[in-house]
Scaffold this motif. Structure first.
Motif: not given
Length: 431
Positions: A22-23, A297, A41, A37-38, A300-301, A19, A44-45, A293
């Protein structure tokens, strides 16, 4: 026989490492792509929670208190970062476009979204007011791609400044309306004179005290950081001072019962003004951006996972139509009304009106309202808010890069250098 089942602690540690990587990497990788980016995320979540049951429901409605606190944390960090990176000196004249968005666009948005709730969704008046107050402010967390760059990066154009300053202040300005919904929901049981209390405490005291608290904390930290005789905090080179200022400002404001969002953003502006050109401003901004960030993340996951588990209340065509009205009609229309007569081109006005991103702040307000008031249809409010948020994240995430790059080119700026003019064409900063 050897047990090959993974240790959950090791799995979490590995995931945290991925994570954080990725940030650091994704913002650079996505810079030229019509992707944000959102969005990554959330995808991925959704994959993580879809592949293997996690044993808990990640939906915000299932954990309203945790949702309130986690989103609160991310928002105050984002507000500190937003205040630190604005180069434009604060004044009522130079921030005129901000006042238009706060005093015209946001109240009109609240009225319009409340109308959508009453006449399209059929929610009650109080529930509609809470929903409108939650969805009216633009989000300071998910709007990084349309905000100004770091301190002294340059390229602080009209659109980026307007959206950054609006996101920094409108979270505070939305709070009186959230509290109005709360006090009205409790008025029948408490018997209090809600109007006097709301005007005197929730509007006057909490706004004035919040701004004053933020200014005082910012002055103190500005002196300690840049002006104190001997070894100032800036000499440490440790940008964590900005996180300390965030927590102190928010903590004190909450202790004296005023709006902490106002306090944190004003603290950031005051701290920035203490020594605008000092290189330590960059250190403070960078650490807030990194913490923001990572926390964003994580949230958002979980939000992506909640999309897999499903909304707490069914979503039909009525809810979809309401979300389309809020995103494609209400914000653009009220945004353009607020921009009438503003010193901006037509393209800039359209961009500011369009990029009213909804996200983390909206989840905070709804969680706060439901945790402190008495409202019907809570599950349906969560479902509608989640629908608007995911539509906003996808719609704005897919369009932000091409639109902002087009705006930069149309104004003679280099989109690959954060909106800076090409070499040899740089002039004085916009005022």
């Amino acid at each position: 026989m050897m047990d090959w089942s993974p240790d959950p602690y090791i799995v979490v540690m590995t995931g945290a490492g991925i994570l954080i990587a990725l940030v650091a990497w994704l913002p650079l990788a996505l810079r030229r792509l019509p992707l944000s980016l959102p969005i990554v995320c959330i995808v991925i979540g959704s994959i993580i929670f879809g592949m293997r049951p996690m044993g808990f429901d990640p939906s915000p409605s299932a954990h309203p208190y945790i949702t309130e606190r986690l989103t609160e944390f991310v928002v105050i960090i984002a507000l500190m970062g937003a205040g630190l990176k604005i180069d434009r000196v604060f004044s009522f004249k130079q921030w005129s476009i901000t006042w238009r968005l706060l005093l015209i666009t946001m109240p009109l948005s609240i009225l319009a979204i409340m109308g959508v709730g009453l006449w399209v969704l059929g929610t009650g008046a109080l529930a509609s007011l809470l929903l409108a107050s939650s969805l009216a402010p633009t989000d300071p967390v998910l709007a990084a791609d349309v905000q100004v760059g770091g301190p002294k990066d340059g390229g602080e154009d009209t659109v980026r400044f307007a959206l950054t300053s609006e996101a920094g202040l409108n979270d505070g300005f939305a709070f009186p309306f959230v509290h109005l919904a709360i006090v009205l929901s409790l008025a029948a049981t408490t018997g209090d004179d809600w109007l006097v209390r709301w005007l005197s405490f929730n509007v006057f005291w909490e706004i004035v005290a919040g701004i004053s608290c933020g200014w005082l904390v910012g002055k103190i930290f500005g002196w300690l950081t840049f002006r104190m005789p001997g070894d100032t905090l800036a000499k440490t080179g440790d940008g964590l001072i900005a996180i300390a200022a965030t927590f102190v400002s928010y903590g004190i404001s909450e202790l004296i019962h005023c709006y902490g969002f106002f306090a944190v953003f004003v603290t950031a502006l005051t701290l920035r003004s203490a020594h605008r050109d000092h290189e330590f401003q960059r250190d403070m901004h960078d650490i807030t951006e990194q913490v923001e960030r990572i926390a964003m993340m994580v949230l958002l996951l979980a939000f992506g996972g909640s999309l897999v588990t499903g909304p707490p209340a069914p979503i039909g065509w009525t809810e979809v139509f309401a979300a389309v009205l809020i995103l494609f009609v209400v914000r653009p229309a009220t945004g353009l009304l607020g921009m009438i007569g503003a010193p901006a081109t037509r393209g800039e006005k359209l961009a500011v009106a369009f990029f009213g991103i909804r996200g983390v702040g909206s989840f905070y307000y709804l969680a706060y309202g439901l945790n402190h008031g008495e409202f019907e249809d809570a599950d349906r409010l969560w479902s509608i808010l989640s629908l608007v948020a995911i539509m906003s994240i996808v719609m704005h995430g897919l369009t932000v890069t091409p639109i902002m790059r087009w705006l930069d080119r149309s104004h003679g700026r280099d989109p690959d250098k954060g909106g800076l003019p090409p070499p040899g064409l740089q002039g004085p900063a916009e005022s």
